[in-house]
Each structure stands twice: as structure tokens, then as C-alpha cells.
Write an enzyme that holds these catalytic residues in place. Structure first.
Site, PDB file in Angstrom:
ATOM      1  N   LYS A   1     -11.318  37.167  57.122  1.00 45.65           N
ATOM      2  CA  LYS A   1     -11.402  37.053  58.300  1.00 45.65           C
ATOM      3  C   LYS A   1     -11.944  37.885  58.880  1.00 45.65           C
ATOM      4  CE  LYS A   1      -9.762  34.379  61.730  1.00 45.65           C
ATOM      5  NZ  LYS A   1      -9.889  33.150  61.702  1.00 45.65           N
TER       6      LYS A   1
ATOM      7  N   TYR B   1       1.056  39.743  49.603  1.00 46.06           N
ATOM      8  CA  TYR B   1       1.803  38.988  48.668  1.00 46.06           C
ATOM      9  C   TYR B   1       2.887  40.559  48.823  1.00 46.06           C
ATOM     10  CZ  TYR B   1       0.557  34.698  47.713  1.00 46.06           C
ATOM     11  OH  TYR B   1       1.236  33.453  48.217  1.00 46.06           O
TER      12      TYR B   1
ATOM     13  N   ASP C   1      -4.573  25.192  46.840  1.00 42.94           N
ATOM     14  CA  ASP C   1      -3.762  23.585  47.037  1.00 42.94           C
ATOM     15  C   ASP C   1      -4.809  21.979  47.985  1.00 42.94           C
ATOM     16  OD1 ASP C   1      -1.585  24.436  45.885  1.00 42.94           O
ATOM     17  OD2 ASP C   1      -0.272  23.837  47.965  1.00 42.94           O
TER      18      ASP C   1
ATOM     19  N   ASP D   1     -10.245  30.033  58.274  1.00 47.61           N
ATOM     20  CA  ASP D   1     -11.018  28.726  58.836  1.00 47.61           C
ATOM     21  C   ASP D   1     -11.471  27.771  58.436  1.00 47.61           C
ATOM     22  OD1 ASP D   1     -11.950  30.515  60.648  1.00 47.61           O
ATOM     23  OD2 ASP D   1     -11.081  30.116  62.445  1.00 47.61           O
TER      24      ASP D   1
ATOM     25  N   ASP E   1      -4.399  31.545  47.902  1.00 51.76           N
ATOM     26  CA  ASP E   1      -3.154  29.935  47.705  1.00 51.76           C
ATOM     27  C   ASP E   1      -3.272  28.677  48.803  1.00 51.76           C
ATOM     28  OD1 ASP E   1      -0.645  29.187  46.630  1.00 51.76           O
ATOM     29  OD2 ASP E   1       0.499  30.191  48.993  1.00 51.76           O
TER      30      ASP E   1
HETATM   31  C1  IPM Z   1       1.254  29.375  43.602  1.00 47.38           C
HETATM   32  C2  IPM Z   1       2.530  29.534  43.831  1.00 47.38           C
HETATM   33  C3  IPM Z   1       2.890  30.568  44.438  1.00 47.38           C
HETATM   34  C4  IPM Z   1       2.395  32.376  44.490  1.00 47.38           C
HETATM   35  C5  IPM Z   1       4.190  30.953  44.355  1.00 47.38           C
HETATM   36  C6  IPM Z   1       4.799  29.547  43.283  1.00 47.38           C
HETATM   37  C7  IPM Z   1       5.180  32.095  44.666  1.00 47.38           C
HETATM   38  O1  IPM Z   1       2.853  28.724  45.618  1.00 47.38           O
HETATM   39  O2  IPM Z   1       0.879  29.557  42.500  1.00 47.38           O
HETATM   40  O3  IPM Z   1      -0.059  28.913  44.320  1.00 47.38           O
HETATM   41  O4  IPM Z   1       2.061  31.929  46.293  1.00 47.38           O
HETATM   42  O5  IPM Z   1       1.422  32.476  44.528  1.00 47.38           O
HETATM   43 MG    MG Z   2       0.697  28.210  46.139  1.00 46.23          MG
END
Ligand code: IPM
Ligand code: MG
Length: 356
Positions: free
Chosen positions: A191, A142, A251, A223, A247
Site C-alpha cells: 500500500k 501483528y 483467505d 486494494d 492474512d
Molecule cells: C492465519 C490465521 C491467524 C493469522 C490467526 C489465527 C492469528 O488467520 O493463520 O491466517 O492471522 O495469522
Molecule cells: Mg488468516
């Protein structure tokens, strides 16, 4: 106590969900005798429209001058065509970095009332889902160099991923300390079969693991981890991982709990000041319709009270209120199930307030 909170409403559903969280914070302030002063700050798409950049210096200054920051969400299709370094998300990354928030905490906990909304089979869900993703937040790919150039008649893009030992060690410590207060288990995800950054990551984690003999430690390849989270999430207590893996996996982790709209997060650095935000995005498709789920933001406000202001009882009052609202069967669209009662975003705010 008196606290100043910088409030970034942001884009899409951001303003609606933040509004509900502020109502809840006001109710808590009144009940417990605190004063919360809110300072609005612009970041993301709205800041691009108003000021020409995603995080203007004056807005960042407001955040740095506050006791903590509450954020809704940023980004949307309107700004999708912008170059990478001008996008709304760049404001969020710059804010995390400027505040030194290297530790992002994302709890994946199943609310029993929402078990039916989990996409996993009941026999998997029944074993329980209660883990935390500790994500390194201001390093890795990032924050490495991003470059697109012409090479041999075509475009070539490069993103650099790097980690230094101290960056790994400080996030590792957070994971071990967090596990010490929970079920005493750390899974470090990397990884290491391919990446040098991961091999260094593993070395530093192993060094730390020997300092924390009462914590059960294991490594897992990313993975495989993606698979294990879907197959048997009950095996995890604290997951620690680098920025991009975190990240992605966070999710996935939120989805299996029933709704990404429920999950709060804290981002912390060396002092008590933090940034608190739901982990979901700005959901432009439902923005401005009073349909979003404000609970992720409301619970983020609760985390702020707990971790930045040491207000445990106050945070608990919010969590209890959310629990009661779910017991009552009230659901926003993202977590609707048969037999429950649909409510709007503000309706959900009203319901939580009733129980504070
Ligand atoms: C998160 C989001 C952010 C990230 C984006 C919006 C830059 O997906 O907070 O998980 O990737 O960190
Ligand atoms: Mg995110």
C-alpha cells in the site's frame, strides 16, 4: 529415517483433522520404512484451559526440540472474551515468532475436480488458478505494540506497524527463489500510496528484483490485488506481501479454489524445521461431529515431508492419494457438489489411506 514431530491438535475441529493426518503419516512411514515419533503439545484454547496460558514454556520447548510441528487449528468462541494478549491466537503468534518462521507459504491451486465449487465464473476458472502467497509472518502490525488507553474521556487504541530492511529482504528472497522454480513471476503487494512500511517494502523489493533478472517482477497495490484475484487469478505465480495483507489475501485466494478446507501451508525460517498447518480456522460450529475436511491438514503433512524432511516421493504419494479420492467423487460438506458422494472426516481419512 527417524523424525520427531510435535503435534498440536488445538481447538474446535483441530483434533479430528490432525488425527486423520497422523493416520496418513503412519501409512507413509510403513510404506517407505520411516519412523515418525509424535510428541503432543498443547497450544491455544486447550492450553489456556489446562495451563492458564496459550503457549506454556514447556509446550513450546517440545516444539523447539522436534524436527517439525504439525498443527490443526486454534481458537473458538469460548475464549473470544479474553484480552488480546491472553487469547488462543496469541499462542500461535508466539510459536511462529519463537521458531523464527518468517516465511509462510500458502498455495492457491485449483483441483480440477473442484472447479464447480469455485465461486468464480467458469470462464475465469478455466484460465487456471495456480499461485502461491508468500506471506511475511513474524513482523508488521501483528508484532508491533498494541495498546488501548483512555484519552480525552474516551478509549483510544493503537497498533504499531513496522518493518526493517532485513525483514523485507529475507522474505523477498524466498519469493524470488520460489518463482525461479515455478513460472518465474513475482507480484509484490503493498500500500505504497499510503504507508511508509510499504514504501520501504517496495524499495527493498526493487533492489532484489535487479538481482534476479530472469524473474518478471511487478508491484501491485493491495486494494487492486484483492480485485485482481477475483477478476483474473491466472495472472499470478508468486505473490509476496507483508503479514496482514497476506492474512487477508490468502483467505480470498483459498476461497476461489473451491474450498478453504483444502489448502495447506508451511511456515519456515532459517533451518529446515517448519510449522505445517491448514490455513482454515477451528470451525467450532462443526467441531466434534466428524464432518470437517481433513485434506488441508493431510496436505500440510505432505508439505512437511517435502520441505522439512526432503521426502519428495513420500509427499507425492499423499498428493496422488488425495487426487484419487477426489476423482472417486468423495467430498466432505464444505466441497459438496451435485453428483458427488458425501463422506465424513474419518471417512475421508479412510479413503486417502486406501490409496497410500
Ligand atoms: C492465519 C490465521 C491467524 C493469522 C490467526 C489465527 C492469528 O488467520 O493463520 O491466517 O492471522 O495469522
Ligand atoms: Mg488468516
Amino acid at each position: 529415517m527417524e523424525k520427531q514431530i510435535a503435534v498440536i491438535r488445538g481447538d474446535g475441529i483441530g483434533p479430528e483433522i490432525v488425527e486423520q493426518a497422523l493416520r496418513v503419516l503412519d501409512a507413509v512411514a510403513e510404506k517407505f520404512g520411516h519412523t515418525f515419533r509424535y510428541v503432543d503439545a498443547d497450544m491455544g484454547g486447550i492450553a489456556i484451559d489446562r495451563w492458564g496460558e496459550a503457549l506454556p514454556a514447556a509446550e513450546l520447548e517440545k516444539c523447539l526440540a522436534s524436527d517439525s510441528v504439525l498443527l490443526g487449528a486454534v481458537g473458538g468462541p469460548k475464549w473470544d472474551g479474553m484480552p488480546g494478549n491472553k487469547r488462543p491466537e496469541k499462542g500461535l503468534l508466539a510459536l511462529r515468532s519463537a521458531m523464527g518462521l518468517y516465511s509462510n507459504n500458502r498455495p492457491a491451486k485449483l483441483w480440477p475436480q473442484l472447479a464447480a465449487a469455485s465461486p468464480l465464473k467458469p470462464e475465469i476458472v478455466e484460465k487456471g488458478i495456480d499461485f502461491i502467497v508468500v506471506r511475511e509472518l513474524i513482523g508488521g502490525v501483528y508484532f508491533g505494540e498494541h495498546r488501548t488507553e483512555e484519552a480525552d474521556g474516551e478509549l483510544k487504541a493503537t497498533d504499531v506497524m513496522s518493518y526493517s530492511e532485513h525483514e523485507i529482504e529475507r522474505i523477498g528472497r524466498i519469493a524470488f527463489e520460489t518463482a525461479g522454480k515455478r513460472r518465474k513471476k513475482v507480484t509484490s503487494i503493498d500500500k505504497a500510496n499510503v504507508l511508509d512500511t510499504s514504501r520501504l517494502w517496495r524499495r527493498v523489493m526493487h533492489r532484489l528484483a535487479s538481482e534476479y533478472p530472469d524473474i518478471e517482477y511487478s508491484d501491485m497495490l493491495v486494494d487492486n490485488a484483492a480485485m485482481q484475484i477475483a477478476k483474473d487469478p491466472s495472472q499470478f505465480d508468486v505473490i509476496v506481501t507483508e503479514n496482514m495483507f497476506g492474512d487477508i489475501l490468502s483467505d480470498e485466494a483459498s476461497m476461489i479454489t473451491g474450498s478453504i478446507g483444502m489448502i495447506p501451508s508451511s511456515s519456515l525460517g532459517e533451518d529446515s524445521r517448519g510449522l505445517y498447518e491448514p490455513i482454515h480456522g477451528s470451525a467450532p460450529d462443526i467441531a466434534g461431529q466428524d464432518r470437517a475436511n481433513p485434506i488441508g491438514t493431510i496436505l500440510s503433512a505432505a508439505m512437511m515431508l517435502k520441505y522439512s524432511f526432503d521426502m519428495d516421493e513420500e509427499a507425492e504419494a499423499i498428493e496422488k492419494a488425495v487426487n484419487q479420492v477426489l476423482d472417486e467423487g468423495l467430498r466432505t460438506g464444505d466441497m459438496m457438489a451435485e453428483g458427488s458422494t458425501p463422506v465424513s472426516c474419518s471417512g475421508m481419512g479412510d479413503a486417502v489411506l486406501k490409496y497410500i
